[in-house]
Design a protein around this motif. Structure first.
Motif, PDB file in Angstrom:
ATOM      1  N   ALA A   1      29.850  44.453  78.557  1.00  0.00           N
ATOM      2  CA  ALA A   1      30.620  43.871  79.667  1.00  0.00           C
ATOM      3  C   ALA A   1      30.006  42.522  80.027  1.00  0.00           C
ATOM      4  CB  ALA A   1      30.594  44.793  80.878  1.00  0.00           C
ATOM      5  N   LEU A   2      30.839  41.612  80.514  1.00  0.00           N
ATOM      6  CA  LEU A   2      30.363  40.269  80.879  1.00  0.00           C
ATOM      7  C   LEU A   2      30.943  39.870  82.221  1.00  0.00           C
ATOM      8  CD1 LEU A   2      29.218  37.385  80.287  1.00  0.00           C
ATOM      9  CD2 LEU A   2      31.238  36.960  78.896  1.00  0.00           C
ATOM     10  N   HIS A   3      30.065  39.404  83.089  1.00  0.00           N
ATOM     11  CA  HIS A   3      30.528  38.837  84.358  1.00  0.00           C
ATOM     12  C   HIS A   3      30.341  37.333  84.305  1.00  0.00           C
ATOM     13  CE1 HIS A   3      31.453  38.032  88.397  1.00  0.00           C
ATOM     14  NE2 HIS A   3      31.098  39.191  88.931  1.00  0.00           N
ATOM     15  N   SER A   4      31.470  36.609  84.308  1.00  0.00           N
ATOM     16  CA  SER A   4      31.411  35.153  84.379  1.00  0.00           C
ATOM     17  C   SER A   4      32.213  34.714  85.603  1.00  0.00           C
ATOM     18  CB  SER A   4      31.984  34.567  83.079  1.00  0.00           C
ATOM     19  OG  SER A   4      31.955  33.165  83.100  1.00  0.00           O
ATOM     20  N   LEU A   5      32.461  33.440  85.719  1.00  0.00           N
ATOM     21  CA  LEU A   5      33.162  32.944  86.892  1.00  0.00           C
ATOM     22  C   LEU A   5      33.836  31.621  86.579  1.00  0.00           C
ATOM     23  CD1 LEU A   5      30.728  30.984  89.026  1.00  0.00           C
ATOM     24  CD2 LEU A   5      29.809  32.586  87.394  1.00  0.00           C
ATOM     25  N   ARG A   6      34.692  31.202  87.462  1.00  0.00           N
ATOM     26  CA  ARG A   6      35.323  29.899  87.318  1.00  0.00           C
ATOM     27  C   ARG A   6      34.999  28.984  88.502  1.00  0.00           C
ATOM     28  NH1 ARG A   6      35.322  31.025  83.136  1.00  0.00           N
ATOM     29  NH2 ARG A   6      36.925  31.294  81.567  1.00  0.00           N
ATOM     30  N   SER A   7      34.803  29.586  89.676  1.00  0.00           N
ATOM     31  CA  SER A   7      34.550  28.794  90.882  1.00  0.00           C
ATOM     32  C   SER A   7      33.946  29.736  91.918  1.00  0.00           C
ATOM     33  CB  SER A   7      35.877  28.228  91.397  1.00  0.00           C
ATOM     34  OG  SER A   7      36.650  29.279  91.948  1.00  0.00           O
TER      35      SER A   7
ATOM     36  N   GLU B   1      24.583  34.002  88.456  1.00  0.00           N
ATOM     37  CA  GLU B   1      24.519  33.572  87.055  1.00  0.00           C
ATOM     38  C   GLU B   1      25.284  34.562  86.185  1.00  0.00           C
ATOM     39  OE1 GLU B   1      20.239  33.237  86.460  1.00  0.00           O
ATOM     40  OE2 GLU B   1      20.292  31.159  87.166  1.00  0.00           O
ATOM     41  N   LEU B   2      25.685  34.129  84.992  1.00  0.00           N
ATOM     42  CA  LEU B   2      26.448  35.012  84.100  1.00  0.00           C
ATOM     43  C   LEU B   2      25.621  36.239  83.738  1.00  0.00           C
ATOM     44  CD1 LEU B   2      28.223  32.499  83.870  1.00  0.00           C
ATOM     45  CD2 LEU B   2      28.360  32.884  81.422  1.00  0.00           C
ATOM     46  N   ILE B   3      26.293  37.392  83.690  1.00  0.00           N
ATOM     47  CA  ILE B   3      25.605  38.628  83.297  1.00  0.00           C
ATOM     48  C   ILE B   3      26.200  39.146  81.995  1.00  0.00           C
ATOM     49  CG2 ILE B   3      25.024  41.005  83.937  1.00  0.00           C
ATOM     50  CD1 ILE B   3      25.695  40.209  86.869  1.00  0.00           C
ATOM     51  N   TYR B   4      25.372  39.283  80.974  1.00  0.00           N
ATOM     52  CA  TYR B   4      25.763  39.913  79.711  1.00  0.00           C
ATOM     53  C   TYR B   4      25.168  41.317  79.731  1.00  0.00           C
ATOM     54  CZ  TYR B   4      27.097  35.333  77.772  1.00  0.00           C
ATOM     55  OH  TYR B   4      27.704  34.133  77.518  1.00  0.00           O
ATOM     56  N   ALA B   5      26.037  42.343  79.772  1.00  0.00           N
ATOM     57  CA  ALA B   5      25.544  43.712  79.920  1.00  0.00           C
ATOM     58  C   ALA B   5      25.765  44.542  78.659  1.00  0.00           C
ATOM     59  CB  ALA B   5      26.240  44.389  81.103  1.00  0.00           C
TER      60      ALA B   5
ATOM     61  N   LEU C   1      35.882  38.242  84.214  1.00  0.00           N
ATOM     62  CA  LEU C   1      35.107  39.362  83.673  1.00  0.00           C
ATOM     63  C   LEU C   1      35.708  39.847  82.363  1.00  0.00           C
ATOM     64  CD1 LEU C   1      35.303  40.168  87.145  1.00  0.00           C
ATOM     65  CD2 LEU C   1      33.217  41.154  86.253  1.00  0.00           C
ATOM     66  N   TYR C   2      34.855  40.413  81.535  1.00  0.00           N
ATOM     67  CA  TYR C   2      35.309  40.914  80.237  1.00  0.00           C
ATOM     68  C   TYR C   2      34.714  42.298  79.970  1.00  0.00           C
ATOM     69  CZ  TYR C   2      36.286  35.954  79.163  1.00  0.00           C
ATOM     70  OH  TYR C   2      36.740  34.658  79.166  1.00  0.00           O
ATOM     71  N   LEU C   3      35.476  43.077  79.208  1.00  0.00           N
ATOM     72  CA  LEU C   3      35.040  44.404  78.776  1.00  0.00           C
ATOM     73  C   LEU C   3      35.247  44.535  77.282  1.00  0.00           C
ATOM     74  CD1 LEU C   3      36.833  47.013  81.067  1.00  0.00           C
ATOM     75  CD2 LEU C   3      34.370  46.778  80.775  1.00  0.00           C
TER      76      LEU C   3
ATOM     77  N   GLY D   1      34.956  28.955  79.613  1.00  0.00           N
ATOM     78  CA  GLY D   1      34.558  28.253  80.825  1.00  0.00           C
ATOM     79  C   GLY D   1      33.135  27.732  80.848  1.00  0.00           C
ATOM     80  N   VAL D   2      32.443  27.804  79.701  1.00  0.00           N
ATOM     81  CA  VAL D   2      31.045  27.378  79.688  1.00  0.00           C
ATOM     82  C   VAL D   2      30.902  26.095  78.871  1.00  0.00           C
ATOM     83  CG1 VAL D   2      28.691  27.984  78.958  1.00  0.00           C
ATOM     84  CG2 VAL D   2      30.196  29.750  79.892  1.00  0.00           C
ATOM     85  N   LEU D   3      30.405  25.035  79.501  1.00  0.00           N
ATOM     86  CA  LEU D   3      30.186  23.773  78.792  1.00  0.00           C
ATOM     87  C   LEU D   3      28.703  23.580  78.540  1.00  0.00           C
ATOM     88  CD1 LEU D   3      32.533  21.301  80.756  1.00  0.00           C
ATOM     89  CD2 LEU D   3      33.084  22.864  78.895  1.00  0.00           C
TER      90      LEU D   3
ATOM     91  N   PRO E   1      33.133  34.173  67.520  1.00  0.00           N
ATOM     92  CA  PRO E   1      33.307  35.211  68.535  1.00  0.00           C
ATOM     93  C   PRO E   1      32.823  34.679  69.891  1.00  0.00           C
ATOM     94  CG  PRO E   1      31.459  35.752  67.071  1.00  0.00           C
ATOM     95  CD  PRO E   1      32.125  34.534  66.501  1.00  0.00           C
ATOM     96  N   ALA E   2      33.511  35.085  70.950  1.00  0.00           N
ATOM     97  CA  ALA E   2      33.306  34.451  72.263  1.00  0.00           C
ATOM     98  C   ALA E   2      31.941  34.736  72.894  1.00  0.00           C
ATOM     99  CB  ALA E   2      34.407  34.908  73.214  1.00  0.00           C
ATOM    100  N   THR E   3      31.181  35.653  72.326  1.00  0.00           N
ATOM    101  CA  THR E   3      29.930  36.074  72.966  1.00  0.00           C
ATOM    102  C   THR E   3      28.940  34.922  73.171  1.00  0.00           C
ATOM    103  OG1 THR E   3      30.277  37.948  71.492  1.00  0.00           O
ATOM    104  CG2 THR E   3      28.441  38.103  73.010  1.00  0.00           C
ATOM    105  N   GLY E   4      28.999  33.921  72.313  1.00  0.00           N
ATOM    106  CA  GLY E   4      28.081  32.788  72.476  1.00  0.00           C
ATOM    107  C   GLY E   4      28.644  31.665  73.330  1.00  0.00           C
ATOM    108  N   ALA E   5      29.906  31.789  73.763  1.00  0.00           N
ATOM    109  CA  ALA E   5      30.571  30.773  74.605  1.00  0.00           C
ATOM    110  C   ALA E   5      30.601  29.402  73.924  1.00  0.00           C
ATOM    111  CB  ALA E   5      29.870  30.688  75.969  1.00  0.00           C
ATOM    112  N   LYS E   6      30.940  29.376  72.650  1.00  0.00           N
ATOM    113  CA  LYS E   6      30.779  28.147  71.877  1.00  0.00           C
ATOM    114  C   LYS E   6      32.062  27.475  71.392  1.00  0.00           C
ATOM    115  CE  LYS E   6      26.359  27.873  71.870  1.00  0.00           C
ATOM    116  NZ  LYS E   6      25.887  27.090  72.986  1.00  0.00           N
TER     117      LYS E   6
HETATM  118  C1  PHB Z   1      34.005  32.687  80.189  1.00  0.00           C
HETATM  119  O1  PHB Z   1      33.639  32.353  81.316  1.00  0.00           O
HETATM  120  O2  PHB Z   1      35.211  32.725  79.899  1.00  0.00           O
HETATM  121  C2  PHB Z   1      32.996  33.066  79.181  1.00  0.00           C
HETATM  122  C3  PHB Z   1      31.657  32.982  79.500  1.00  0.00           C
HETATM  123  C4  PHB Z   1      30.706  33.325  78.566  1.00  0.00           C
HETATM  124  C5  PHB Z   1      31.092  33.763  77.323  1.00  0.00           C
HETATM  125  C6  PHB Z   1      32.443  33.848  76.996  1.00  0.00           C
HETATM  126  C7  PHB Z   1      33.397  33.498  77.925  1.00  0.00           C
HETATM  127  O3  PHB Z   1      30.155  34.125  76.426  1.00  0.00           O
END
Ligand code: PHB
Ligand code: APR
Length: 393
Positions: A211-217, A200-204, A223-225, A48-50, A294-299
């Motif tokens: 853990a990661l808190h992201s969003l769509r709207s 804002e996105l949280i990378y914990a 969220l990811y674990l 979800g990150v552009l 790997p998704a950690t960089g959102a790439k």
């Molecule tokens: C997501 O919103 O799906 C997302 C965000 C940041 C990431 C990976 C996935 O690093």
């Protein structure tokens, strides 16, 4: 049944659809063959990150209407560890560049709408796609649709059929060099009908795992674990997920995580994969067909967009001016960015995930790196310029 097109494209993911759109804008004809249904392709929950460069490209090519209305501009991210959050001021550190939150499925819907509005050819639910003649200048795609056999004669084929597709596997043995690294962790991702608990996105980073808190709207959180690589999502009932997320994201100042109904749950492995070169004869690979990060960089999506930008430029130069130079350089031009992004995604992954076999040494290094990235201007600037995306060259 015999048909002809200039570029036969396998796969209606972001790579195949955007390539078809960019070619169409320059009057080049293409046909997309997609194994799945339109609904399946549009509903698939992905990233979800552009990057700024992705947004610029989409807007400059007439795909920005809904993106500008509904996309959320973010100018920073948080790195959270030891109970505290540290902001990386992406825009301040990169001369005003930002990231946009806009789901991959929205990008895909916009692309499908644009292609169909322009009478573009997307054939959904085709079976048994086979490539032949890729070592010649008249490659052929054979496929089945509704039980009938078809043959599509092409000048070029674009393999945009993702990691599990057929195009990469059609290249003769011994041509490709493969690099594959599997990280010893996976992600459990959830899509939740609840307003995000953060702006804002949280990378914990936490000793129990990332853990990661992201969003769509404004209404939907993502969220990811970090979990074990081959984990079964049935081991993660909703209560366990929420409990673990709250522990890993907790702060000393009492930040709270809003919970809500989980709409979707899935496990993603973390891996790096690259094939070199990304071309063989008249077949060009783009996106996940050629590489996974790997998704950690959102790439992942952003890299696919860069590939097809380069491929479209090269095909346009060939069809409009007869020049082969850019086609010849395609693979090398893409791989430069692919490896830069592999390095960044690996850096983020190694810094933020817990290694459960760690004897303590790796954890100390990770903390040192996190503290450095959050306190040094040079280190946070480096993270920021990679995160918002280096310019397309
Ligand atoms: C997501 O919103 O799906 C997302 C965000 C940041 C990431 C990976 C996935 O690093
Ligand atoms: N025949 C036809 N279509 C196929 C075949 C096949 N044999 N195999 C796969 N496909 C289709 C898939 O159904 C899918 O719709 O190819 C498409 C590939 O799309 P993606 O997997 O989305 O790959 P890509 O377009 O390269 O996009 C990369 O997607 O996986 C994410 O993180 C990744 O965000 C990145 C983006």
């Amino acid at each position: 049944m015999n048909e002809k097109t200039q570029v036969g494209i396998i796969g209606a993911g972001p790579a195949g659809l955007l390539l078809s759109h960019l070619l169409h804008l320059q009057g080049i004809d293409s046909v997309i063959l997609e194994a799945r249904s339109r609904k399946y392709v549009e509903d698939r929950v992905r990233a979800g990150v552009l990057e700024q460069g992705t947004v610029d490209l989409l807007c400059d090519t007439g795909l920005g209407d809904r993106l500008r209305r509904e996309g959320l501009v973010h100018q920073g991210i948080e790195l959270r560890f030891d109970g505290r959050s540290h902001r990386i001021a992406l825009s301040d550190l990169t001369g005003g560049r930002s990231i946009w939150i806009y789901g991959q499925r929205e990008v895909v819907k916009d692309l499908i709408d644009a292609r169909l509005e322009a009478n573009g050819s997307i054939l959904f639910e085709v079976d048994d796609v086979k490539l032949s003649g890729i070592d010649s200048s008249s490659p052929v795609l054979n496929y089945q649709k509704d039980g009938r056999d078809y043959e599509l004669n092409c000048d070029f084929i674009a393999g945009c059929d993702g990691f599990h597709g057929v195009s990469r596997k059609s290249i003769p043995a011994g041509v490709l060099r493969t690099y594959h690294h599997v990280y010893p962790f996976g992600w459990l991702g959830i899509l939740v009908a609840v307003p995000p608990s953060t702006e804002e996105l949280i990378y914990a980073y936490h000793e129990r795992g990332f853990a990661l808190h992201s969003l769509r709207s404004p209404e939907i959180s993502r969220l990811y674990l970090q979990v074990e690589p081959g984990e079964d999502s049935n081991n993660w009932p909703d209560d366990r997920i929420w409990q673990e997320l709250s522990i890993r994201m907790a702060t000393d100042d009492g930040w709270t995580l809003k919970t809500g109904p989980i709409l979707e749950k899935g496990i993603t492995p973390m891996q790096s994969f690259v094939v070199e070169p990304m071309q063989y004869g008249s077949l060009f690979l783009a996106g996940d067909a050629a590489h996974i990060v790997p998704a950690t960089g959102a790439k992942g999506l952003n890299l696919a967009v860069h590939d097809v930008h380069k491929l479209a430029e090269a095909l346009i130069a060939w069809f409009s001016r007869g020049t082969e130079e850019l086609l010849k350089q395609y693979s090398a031009n893409c791989l430069d960015r692919v490896w830069r992004v592999q390095d960044f995604s690996s850096f983020m992954s190694l810094m933020l995930h817990r290694y459960f076999d760690d004897d303590g040494f790796r954890g100390r290094l990770q903390r040192a790196q996190l503290k450095y990235v959050c306190s040094s201007d040079a280190a946070s600037r480096s993270l920021a310029e990679n995160y918002v995306g280096l310019p397309h060259v």
